[in-house]
Design an enzyme around this catalytic site. Structure first.
Site, PDB file in Angstrom:
ATOM      1  N   GLU A 165       1.529  -2.419  -2.345  1.00  0.00           N
ATOM      2  CA  GLU A 165       1.317  -1.054  -1.838  1.00  0.00           C
ATOM      3  C   GLU A 165       0.681  -1.240  -0.462  1.00  0.00           C
ATOM      4  O   GLU A 165      -0.464  -1.682  -0.356  1.00  0.00           O
ATOM      5  CB  GLU A 165       0.386  -0.268  -2.760  1.00  0.00           C
ATOM      6  CG  GLU A 165       0.834  -0.202  -4.218  1.00  0.00           C
ATOM      7  CD  GLU A 165       2.203   0.413  -4.423  1.00  0.00           C
ATOM      8  OE1 GLU A 165       2.623   1.235  -3.584  1.00  0.00           O
ATOM      9  OE2 GLU A 165       2.869   0.054  -5.408  1.00  0.00           O
ATOM     10  N   CYS A 181      -4.065   5.207   3.456  1.00  0.00           N
ATOM     11  CA  CYS A 181      -2.693   4.741   3.663  1.00  0.00           C
ATOM     12  C   CYS A 181      -1.763   5.930   3.859  1.00  0.00           C
ATOM     13  O   CYS A 181      -0.723   5.814   4.493  1.00  0.00           O
ATOM     14  CB  CYS A 181      -2.238   3.899   2.485  1.00  0.00           C
ATOM     15  SG  CYS A 181      -2.416   4.746   0.920  1.00  0.00           S
ATOM     16  N   ASN A 194     -10.857   1.096   1.170  1.00  0.00           N
ATOM     17  CA  ASN A 194     -10.868   2.544   1.491  1.00  0.00           C
ATOM     18  C   ASN A 194     -10.941   3.437   0.250  1.00  0.00           C
ATOM     19  O   ASN A 194     -11.506   4.524   0.318  1.00  0.00           O
ATOM     20  CB  ASN A 194      -9.690   2.923   2.404  1.00  0.00           C
ATOM     21  CG  ASN A 194      -8.355   2.762   1.739  1.00  0.00           C
ATOM     22  OD1 ASN A 194      -8.190   1.952   0.823  1.00  0.00           O
ATOM     23  ND2 ASN A 194      -7.382   3.514   2.204  1.00  0.00           N
TER      24      ASN A 194
END
Ligand code: NAP
Length: 490
Positions: free
Chosen positions: A253, A287, A155
């Site tokens: 993450e 995210c 992304n």
């Protein structure tokens, strides 16, 4: 050189040389058309070990290169990225679909971070402390951890790898990097920029392959001292078991279910505008995307109406069309997954007040989906609890501030949160009480700046931070030295 077109094959880069595997090829589809855009040759398992060996062999010389010179390589790589800004932005858009304006911003952000980290070459601040013996000098320095494995999602195919690789390289680590296969071309372009800037062969190796194969093999390798991973919580937790189990360090993450809380004194126009941006930028595939909105009952209906209006105003289309506000999702499978979650919520009683469908005028084999706002769900519903990774946000009503806070924290994730209020005291109360690694007041959940620490709590990470100086903790070990003049006895 990164070029576009079906004739270009993406190949792994090991020891400074593109590696061919003759035969194991896959087609990578353009999310805007659903048609083949690139071909990739998948790395052979034995070549993963070769990449780690190459990094291991290159690391001592790289670590002995003066830190200031290592920083200069990063700074010059930033210049290379900027020189190729437009070409790289087109590459990102054709690989994962986001609109060109966002892809250009991603190139700018990667260049900014390379320059920020390049400065660490001249700093790498350590500690000096008084000793129990005044004749002694006690110092603690950061030393490189060794070989770092970097595994990243599609992304933010340039920024996220840049954060990790820049920090690892400036401290003197070497890297084996497995980008998401879908965006391997952007990953290779980053490596090419660093090589052009003078990075020695082997200090950065790139694996073109799948997570299940190349990623697993890399994580298993005993010479990998640090694995830094950005991606889904499920995969991150699997990798943590694997890497942590052999005593190596793992930095995670992971996903998010990020919240915007709108209090009754908020500027509703600002709130609706920023929430729409947080929910729908990058087609919600961030995210930090705002996927939950909790609104004080007094202003709920007005905020809902304004948000739905903004969602309806957004234009969905190919990322390369300057008129598009939102590109497609990364794949038609992603769009199907998102559509079926929205349909299930509607069956369970949700009211879809904006979007909720794929635009008919755009190719059905691509990932297009309208920005979607749903309401009327319980906080325990799957659409409110699980990360969807699409342009969908759920609006919930809270009777008062205490309920808003309780609902905001009713998630296993803890990445980003926003509070909209004119009252600084309320903002502070919420920011302190919210379980989130990044909190914004009167701004979108997606507005993090990379010279500050970035990362999440709970299921959004494991305590490490990408970006800012906090990132250095992942890539270094501390060495403490006590220096005493010869002949001294304590
Ligand atoms: P993903 O499926 O977890 O994949 C991330 C990376 O891991 C890809 O390179 C993937 O390879 C690789 N991978 C997959 N399975 C693996 C395995 N068993 N072993 C080793 N590597 C493996 O996530 P994604 O769909 O690409 O990205 C979306 C997720 O990333 C979302 O959950 C999002 O919230 C999260 N994310 C988090 C942050 C953050 O900073 N917290 C930032 C961005 C995204 P292939 O895909 O090439 O096979």
């Amino acid at each position: 050189m990164v070029e576009q077109g079906t004739s270009v094959k993406l190949r792994s880069l090991i020891g400074g040389t593109p590696t061919s595997n003759h035969g194991r090829e896959v087609a990578l589809l353009d999310p805007a058309t659903g048609e083949e855009a690139f071909r990739a040759e998948l790395v052979a398992t034995r070549d993963v070990a070769r990449a780690v060996a190459s990094a291991r062999d290159a690391q001592p010389a790289w670590a002995h290169t003066p830190a200031i010179a290592r920083g200069v390589v990063l700074r010059e790589a930033a210049d290379v990225l900027e020189d190729r800004r437009d070409e790289l932005a087109h590459r990102i858009t054709s690989e994962m679909g986001k609109v060109l304006a966002e892809s250009r911003a991603e190139v700018d952000e990667a260049a900014f971070y390379l320059r920020f980290m390049s400065g660490e070459g001249a700093r790498l601040v350590g500690e000096t402390r008084p000793s129990v013996d005044p004749r002694r000098l006690s110092i603690a320095e950061r030393v490189p951890a060794g070989v770092v494995a970097v595994i990243t999602p599609w992304n933010f195919p340039l920024c996220i790898p840049t954060w990790k690789i820049a920090a690892a390289l400036v401290v003197g680590d070497s890297v084996v990097f497995k980008p998401a296969l879908q965006t391997a071309g952007t990953g290779l372009a980053l490596a090419e920029a660093l090589c052009t800037a003078g990075l020695p062969a082997g200090a950065l190796n790139v694996l073109v392959g799948t997570g299940e194969e190349a990623g697993q093999e890399l994580a298993h390798h005993p010479d990998v001292r640090v694995l830094t991973f950005t991606g889904s919580t499920a995969v991150g937790h699997r990798l943590a078991g694997l890497v942590g189990g052999r005593g190596a360090r793992v930095a995670l993450e992971l996903g998010g279910k990020n919240v915007a809380v709108v209090l009754r004194d908020a500027d509703l126009e600002q709130a609706a505008e920023r929430i729409a941006h947080g929910a729908f930028a990058t087609a919600g595939q961030r995210c930090t995307a705002t996927s939950r909105v909790i609104v004080d009952g007094d202003v709920h209906d007005e905020l809902l109406g304004r948000l739905a209006e903004r969602a309806d105003d957004l234009r969905v289309g190919p990322g390369i069309d300057p008129a598009s506000d939102l590109g497609p999702l990364v794949s038609v499978e992603s769009r199907r997954r998102v559509a079926s979650a929205v349909a299930a919520a509607a069956t369970d009683g949700a009211r879809v007040v904006a979007g909720g469908y794929a635009p008919e005028e755009l190719p059905a084999q691509a990932g297009y989906y309208r920005p979607t706002v749903v309401t009327g769900l319980q906080s325990t519903h799957a659409l409110v609890r699980h990360e969807l990774f699409g342009p969908v946000t759920a609006v919930l009503r809270a009777d008062d501030e205490d309920e808003a806070l309780r609902l905001a924290n009713a998630t296993e994730y803890g990445l980003a949160a926003s509070i909209f209020t004119r009252d600084l005291g309320r903002a502070l109360r919420f920011s302190r009480a919210l379980r989130a690694g990044v909190v914004f007041v009167n701004a979108a959940t997606v507005e993090a700046e990379t010279h500050l620490p970035f990362g999440g709590m709970g299921a959004s990470g494991n305590g490490s931070r990408d970006t800012g100086l906090a990132a250095l903790e992942t890539y270094t070990e501390w060495k403490t030295t006590y220096l005493a003049p010869a002949g001294t006895v304590l």
